[in-house]
Design a protein around this motif. Structure first.
Motif: not given
Length: 107
Positions: A17, A20, A26-28, A68, A70, A86
Motif C-alpha cells: 500500500v 490513499r 488505498p493505492s497499491l 502495510q 495486501r 490485510r
C-alpha cells in the motif's frame, strides 16, 4: 540440509500500500508473487494496536512482507482490491546465526 522453503509449494500474490487517494481508497504498488505455504488457522493474534483478532490463515514465506502489504491467496482475483487480505501480524523466524529464514504472516 533441507530448507524450510522446500515446503513452500503454493503461490501468494501481494502488493504494498503506497498511500490513499482523495477518497481514502488505498493505492497499491505492483503486484508480486512468492512461494509460500498456506495453512488454515483459528488462532487469536494481537495486532499492532494491541487488539485481539481471530486469524483465519497463517502463511509461511521468504517474501519481505509487512503489515502495510495486501495479499491474495491462490485462485483469488488480484485485480479485485476487495479480495485483498490485510495481515494481522508478521513474525520473522531467525536461525542461530541471526539470519531471517522465513516469515509467518497471520491473516
Amino acid at each position: 540440509m533441507a530448507s524450510p522453503s522446500d515446503r513452500f509449494r503454493q503461490r501468494i500474490f501481494f502488493a504494498l500500500v503506497l498511500g490513499r487517494d482523495a477518497h481514502g481508497k488505498p493505492s497499491l504498488g505492483p503486484v508480486s508473487s512468492a512461494r509460500a505455504r498456506i495453512q488454515p488457522s483459528r488462532r487469536l493474534i494481537r495486532d499492532a494496536s494491541g487488539n485481539e483478532q481471530l486469524a483465519s490463515h497463517v502463511i509461511y514465506t521468504e517474501a519481505l512482507l509487512g503489515l502495510q502489504h495486501r495479499l491474495w491467496l491462490p485462485g483469488e482475483d488480484v485485480a479485485d482490491f476487495n479480495r485483498a487480505r490485510r495481515p494481522i501480524g508478521v513474525d520473522e523466524l531467525v536461525d542461530g546465526e541471526g539470519v531471517v529464514r522465513f516469515r509467518k504472516v497471520w491473516l
